[in-house]
Design an enzyme around this catalytic site. Structure first.
Site, PDB file in Angstrom:
ATOM      1  N   SER A 188       0.843  -1.198   0.000  1.00 37.95           N
ATOM      2  CA  SER A 188       0.000   0.000   0.000  1.00 37.95           C
ATOM      3  C   SER A 188       0.871   1.237   0.000  1.00 37.95           C
ATOM      4  CB  SER A 188      -0.894   0.013   1.248  1.00 37.95           C
ATOM      5  OG  SER A 188      -1.553   1.256   1.403  1.00 37.95           O
ATOM      6  N   TYR A 201      -2.085  -1.147  10.473  1.00 41.17           N
ATOM      7  CA  TYR A 201      -2.227  -1.495   9.056  1.00 41.17           C
ATOM      8  C   TYR A 201      -1.018  -1.023   8.257  1.00 41.17           C
ATOM      9  CZ  TYR A 201      -4.122  -1.271   4.268  1.00 41.17           C
ATOM     10  OH  TYR A 201      -4.311  -1.398   2.915  1.00 41.17           O
TER      11      TYR A 201
END
Length: 297
Positions: A188, A201
Site C-alpha cells: 500500500s 495497518y
C-alpha cells in the site's frame, strides 16, 4: 485521419464525492454505493494467463475481485479465498469466472487461523491440479484515532491477516510453484506515507513491501518472480468496514493528484502483467497505483 481515443483520467469512474456510509463486519461490495467497478463489464482478456492455476486471497471483493475476474478472462483457473460471511460477494465472483469458462473453487477461510494457509494450498493443488501463481491480497484495516486507542488484539489480528499469513502461504506453496510461476503481493501507499489513524495497518504494509523484495531474491534462483502492488485510495469494502473514520468517506480519494479515488478495475491490468510472461524480466519491484502519490522503498 483517425483521432486517438483519449480519456481524461480525472473524469473516469466516480469523480464525485461519496455519500456517508458504513457497514458491519464483514462489509460486502454488493451493498456499497456506488458499487466498486471491478471490471465486470469492461475487462477483456487476451490469453495472457492460459491454464494458469492461481490462488487469490481476499478475492471476493475490491482489488482481489478485479484480479480474479481479469485472470479468469485471461485463461486462468482460480482458487478464491474469502473471509467467512462474505459468501454473497464470493459467489458473484465465481459466476464471472465460470462465465469465462474457467474453473473456480471457493475457500472460506479466516486467515487468523494458523492452519488456514496450509489447508488452502492443499485444496488448491488437489482441485486445480497444481499451483503456479499466488496473489496475496487479503487485508484487515481498522481505523483508530491513535496508538493509545488500538487494542493489542487488533494489532495481533492485523499482523496475522496481512503479513504472517503471507509467510505461511508461501511456505506451503513453495514445493508446488514451478519455474515461470509468480507471486504478487498487495502492499500500500501506506507503507511509504502512513496515516496516523492506520498505525498497525501501515506497519504491516511496510513489512509486506520488505517481504516482497526479500522473497524475490530468494526465489530468483528458482525462476519464480515476486513483485508487489502498492495501491493508493481505492474504493473497496475495506474502507467501509471501519477502514476509514466514517466522516472521511465522502472525501475519500479526493485529495489525490487526479482528484478522485481509484477503482479496483484500474489495478487489474498490473496484476495481470506481473503474473504473465510479459513481465519475464520484472522481479523485486513495487508498482504504485496511487493516483499520483509517490512511493519510495
Amino acid at each position: 485521419m483517425t483521432e486517438p481515443i483519449l480519456k481524461d483520467p480525472r473524469e473516469l469512474y466516480h469523480p464525485e464525492k461519496f455519500k456517508k456510509q458504513d457497514q458491519d463486519t464483514p462489509a460486502l461490495q454488493t451493498e456499497m454505493s456506488p458499487n466498486p467497478d471491478c471490471g465486470e463489464e469492461s475487462y477483456v482478456g487476451h490469453h495472457k494467463l492460459e491454464n494458469r492455476r492461481v490462488l487469490i486471497t481476499g478475492g471476493d471483493s475490491g482489488i482481489g475481485r478485479a484480479a480474479a475476474i481479469a485472470y479468469a478472462r485471461e485463461g486462468a483457473d482460480i482458487a478464491l479465498q474469502f473471509f467467512p460471511g462474505e459468501e454473497k460477494d464470493a459467489r458473484e465472483v465465481a459466476k464471472y469466472i465460470k462465465e469465462a469458462n474457467r474453473k473456480v473453487i471457493l475457500l472460506p477461510y479466516d486467515l487468523r487461523d494458523e492452519e488456514a494457509p496450509a489447508k488452502m494450498v492443499e485444496q488448491t493443488v488437489k482441485e486445480l491440479g497444481g499451483l503456479d501463481t499466488l496473489v496475496l491480497n487479503a487485508a484487515q484495516q481498522i481505523s483508530q484515532p491513535g496508538i493509545g486507542k488500538i487494542p493489542i488484539q487488533q494489532v495481533k489480528d492485523t499482523f496475522m491477516v496481512n503479513i504472517i499469513s503471507m509467510f505461511s502461504l508461501v511456505q506451503a506453496a513453495e514445493p508446488h510453484l514451478p519455474a515461470g510461476g509468480a507471486i504478487i503481493t498487495t502492499t500500500s501507499v501506506q507503507a511509504f506515507n502512513p496515516s496516523s489513524h492506520l498505525t498497525d495497518y501501515a506497519a504491516t504494509k511496510a513489512a509486506i513491501a520488505n517481504f516482497t523484495v526479500n522473497l524475490a531474491r530468494q526465489f530468483a534462483e528458482k525462476g519464480i518472480r515476486v513483485n508487489g502492488v502498492a495501491p493508493g485510495p481505492i474504493w473497496t469494502p475495506l474502507q467501509l468496514d471501519q477502514g476509514q473514520p466514517q466522516d472521511a468517506i465522502p472525501e475519500f480519494g479526493q485529495n489525490s493528484l487526479l482528484g478522485r479515488a481509484g477503482q479496483p478495475a484500474e489495478l487489474a491490468p498490473i496484476y495481470v502483467f506481473l503474473a504473465s510472461n510479459d513481465a519475464s524480466f520484472v522481479t523485486a519491484q513495487i508498482y504504485g497505483i496511487t493516483g499520483g502519490e509517490a512511493i519510495n522503498l
